[in-house]
Design a protein around this motif. Structure first.
Motif, short mmCIF file in Angstrom:
data_model
loop_
_atom_site.label_atom_id
_atom_site.label_comp_id
_atom_site.label_asym_id
_atom_site.label_seq_id
_atom_site.Cartn_x
_atom_site.Cartn_y
_atom_site.Cartn_z
N GLY A 270 0.62 -1.17 -0.14
CA GLY A 270 -0.12 0.08 -0.05
C GLY A 270 0.98 1.43 0.05
O GLY A 270 0.66 2.22 -0.82
N TRP A 271 1.93 1.18 0.96
CA TRP A 271 2.80 2.42 0.86
C TRP A 271 3.45 2.60 -0.29
O TRP A 271 3.55 3.60 -0.95
N PHE A 272 3.87 1.62 -1.13
CA PHE A 272 4.61 1.61 -2.30
C PHE A 272 3.65 2.16 -3.40
O PHE A 272 4.07 3.15 -4.11
N GLN A 273 2.40 1.75 -3.54
CA GLN A 273 1.33 2.22 -4.40
C GLN A 273 1.15 3.86 -4.38
O GLN A 273 1.42 4.61 -5.00
N ARG A 274 1.15 4.23 -3.01
CA ARG A 274 0.69 5.64 -2.63
C ARG A 274 1.86 6.48 -2.76
O ARG A 274 1.97 7.63 -3.40
N TRP A 275 3.16 5.78 -2.56
CA TRP A 275 4.37 6.58 -3.18
C TRP A 275 4.46 6.93 -4.40
O TRP A 275 4.74 8.11 -4.92
N LYS A 276 4.28 5.86 -5.05
CA LYS A 276 4.08 5.87 -6.75
C LYS A 276 3.16 7.04 -7.23
O LYS A 276 3.53 7.56 -8.29
N GLU A 277 2.16 6.92 -6.59
CA GLU A 277 0.96 7.84 -7.15
C GLU A 277 1.09 9.30 -6.75
O GLU A 277 0.19 10.26 -6.78
N GLY A 278 1.99 9.53 -5.69
CA GLY A 278 2.02 10.79 -5.05
C GLY A 278 0.94 11.45 -3.98
O GLY A 278 0.13 12.40 -4.03
N ARG A 279 0.74 10.22 -3.39
CA ARG A 279 -0.52 10.45 -2.33
C ARG A 279 -0.33 9.59 -0.83
O ARG A 279 -0.70 9.26 -0.34
#
Length: 600
Positions: free
Chosen positions: A392-401
């Motif tokens: 989840g953190w990785f996806q949020r990092w990637k998407e800038g959120r």
DNA sequence: GCTTATGTTGCGTAG
DNA sequence: GCTACGCAACATAAG
């Protein structure tokens, strides 16, 4: 090597990493053959098209480089252009040699592990049919293989090692740039250039690493010479992509590259006093660095041209008794780092871009580690889903959120423009790996590979290993703060206001930590800090929202520090037997450390 | 083999 | 606004 008809050379010039006419040793060598026929080609390789991660911004930059080069050829000879053929080089080149009666194949040397294998195959095939091959180095200041040799066969792991090796090659001085050609010989007449009679080899469309960017089926390989049978540069239409997704303001092409270089060189104070750590990661319009890296990647700018133009300014300033900055923070230093990573990559080959089997990469029990290579040595890009939190953190990092505005602004800038400042890259990379998420640097490499217009495997992988304290650098207790690091450069939060516009009205007191602003203030600034930033969490209505921070940073920093300390104590590297066979887990509390890390 | 200095670019706090 | 220092401390090259 047996030459063909050397009195009337038919030269096939294979453009790859050298989309330019100025200072190209390979092009120079090709024209020195005094060709009776000269054909500059680009092979639109399915390996790059489907198996390299390339986002819309970099496709656009590449197309601009190709189009500009093609135009420059036509300017020198109206019969000429860049002849783009749609097929893998391993299969199309032998057909072209035969069809066009080619006597010589000339190209610039590449250091990438895949490219090296490919070139060896091509050279073998050429020798078999009596086509003479000429390969010239021109992509780096010094030949990476020669650097490795002078470094005792070992990868260059510090700038001092690189400098010492370079000293032994040419007293540390790269070759002087060569002039662009003033004329270009003809290709064959139109009829013979036509490839309609050739059969196109089948193309493997799967797996397609870039499928998420395609809005419809692509038609890139519908015709060998392109959809218009004119060897034209592929378009977004051909690729099934939407050009409106390519919003980068940075333009490609040799003409543009030389203009930008010329503008930089005029500012002698800037060139002479340049110190990378003193350039701001928060500057935009104008940016604080040269923005020439994407041109170096595609070869629309020669690195030696850059080097010697800078040297000219430095020499003039020395004469005028003006101070110059020095390696490694100076502009020269930046170019030397590029060579350092290229030589490290050349020494390590296929080991270089992964942990498994890599003799210089420390083994750290990251989350989301790339799976080991299969028995045949290939890796399919899959990774170990060992933690839902980390995923989840990785996806949020990637998407800038992530909920940390400094990180989110940089990641959104990266996605939109395909470029962020080097220290911004450090900041987000530290956050994903050892200074926040404890996610493998291999995940970060892939995201940067897709998004950066200046993506260079050697520099990208090298810098990720550096910042994650996997290799090159080991002071893991020095950790970038997502709050104070940005504040130091940009106390008003201008970068955040630009790329996270929902926060634009926040007072500077809260701009780096909006979750701390009182609710009344959040209402006043027109943006509530709530949810995780995913589309499903957004409330309807006119009010803007910005996500809450995805974790307590200070807590995570402590957990990461503890993890790094333990991993350093264990001291395994990627090529260790225990890493290869999975028994590394015993050294990490039976693999429990990751589980414990999540529960804290 | 030992010690010591150095290494692309940190943070937080004290003065 | 600036500098100094503790932090907890690794790898490598030079002496």
């Amino acid at each position: 090597m047996k030459g063909g008809n050397t009195s009337n050379p038919v030269v096939l010039y294979w453009h790859r990493t050298d989309l330019r006419l100025h200072d190209s040793p390979a092009l120079h060598a090709a024209l020195a053959l005094k060709p009776s026929i000269f054909i500059p080609v680009w092979t639109w390789d399915p390996h790059y098209v489907y198996r390299a991660r390339v986002g819309p911004n970099r496709w656009r930059f590449l197309q601009e480089c190709q189009a500009d080069l093609s135009k420059s050829y036509t300017k020198l000879n109206p019969n000429q252009k860049l002849w783009v053929v749609r097929e893998g080089p391993q299969t199309i080149l032998p057909k072209l040699w035969k069809h066009w009666g080619v006597t010589h194949l000339v190209f610039e040397k590449d250091t990438d592990a895949y490219a090296k294998d490919r070139d060896i195959d091509v050279i073998k095939m050429a020798e078999k049919v009596g086509v003479e091959v000429i390969v010239k180095m021109g992509r780096t200041l010094f030949d990476p293989d020669e650097v490795v040799e002078k470094n005792g066969g070992k990868p260059t792991m510090s700038i001092t090692q690189l400098e010492k090796a370079a000293e032994k090659i040419n007293n540390g001085s790269p070759d002087k740039p060569l002039e662009a050609p003033k004329s270009i010989p003809d290709p064959w007449e139109e009829d013979k250039m036509d490839l309609s009679s050739l059969k196109q080899d089948s193309v493997d469309h799967e797996p397609d690493f870039n499928s998420e960017h395609r809005i419809k089926a692509d038609a890139q390989y519908s015709q060998l010479m392109g959809p218009n049978n004119d060897f034209g540069v592929p378009t977004f239409e051909d690729m099934g992509m939407d050009i409106s997704e390519a919003v980068t303001p940075h333009r490609g092409g040799e003409t543009e590259a030389l203009k930008v270089l010329g503008d930089c060189i005029k500012h002698e104070d800037y060139i002479g006093r340049f110190e990378k750590p003193n350039t701001s990661p928060a500057d935009f319009e104008p940016q604080s660095t040269t923005l020439l890296s994407p041109h170096l990647h595609f070869g629309s700018l020669s690195v030696r041209q850059f080097w010697w133009d800078v040297q000219g300014v430095l020499a003039k300033r020395r004469k005028e008794k003006k101070p110059n900055s020095s390696v490694p923070t100076s502009l020269e230093g930046q170019l030397l780092f590029r060579d350092m990573y290229m030589a490290a990559q050349a020494a390590l080959g296929h080991e270089f871009d992964r942990t498994h089997g890599n003799r210089v990469a420390r083994f750290i029990d990251w989350h989301l580690k790339t799976n080991p290579a299969k028995k045949d040595g290939s890796i399919d890009g899959a990774y170990e889903a060992d933690s839902q939190d980390a995923e989840g953190w990785f996806q949020r990092w990637k998407e800038g959120r992530t909920g940390f505005p400094w990180i989110d602004a940089l990641m959104r800038q990266l996605k939109q423009e395909g470029w962020i400042h080097h220290l911004g890259r450090h900041s987000v990379a530290c956050f994903l790996t050892r200074g926040g998420c404890y996610v493998s640097w291999e995940r970060g490499v892939e995201v940067f590979e897709e998004m950066l217009i200046d993506h260079e495997t050697a520099s990208n992988v090298g810098n990720w290993m550096w910042v994650s304290c996997t290799a090159f650098y080991s002071q893991y207790y020095k950790c970038y703060s997502p709050i104070s690091f940005g504040k130091k450069w940009d106390p008003e939060g201008q970068l955040i206001r630009r790329y996270c516009p929902e926060l634009a009205k926040f007072d500077k007191k809260w701009i780096y930590e909006p979750w701390r602003a009182p609710i009344a203030d959040q209402k006043k600034f027109g943006c509530r800090v709530t949810g995780d930033g995913s589309s499903s969490s957004k409330e309807d209505g006119t009010e803007h929202t910005y996500p809450k921070p995805m974790f307590d940073f200070d807590e995570r920093r402590q957990i990461c520090l503890d993890g790094m300390k333990h991993a350093y104590g264990v001291g395994l590297y990627g090529n260790d037997e225990k890493v290869k066979n999975g028994t590394w887990k015993k050294e990490f509390d039976g693999g429990d450390r990751a589980a414990k890390r999540q529960k804290i």
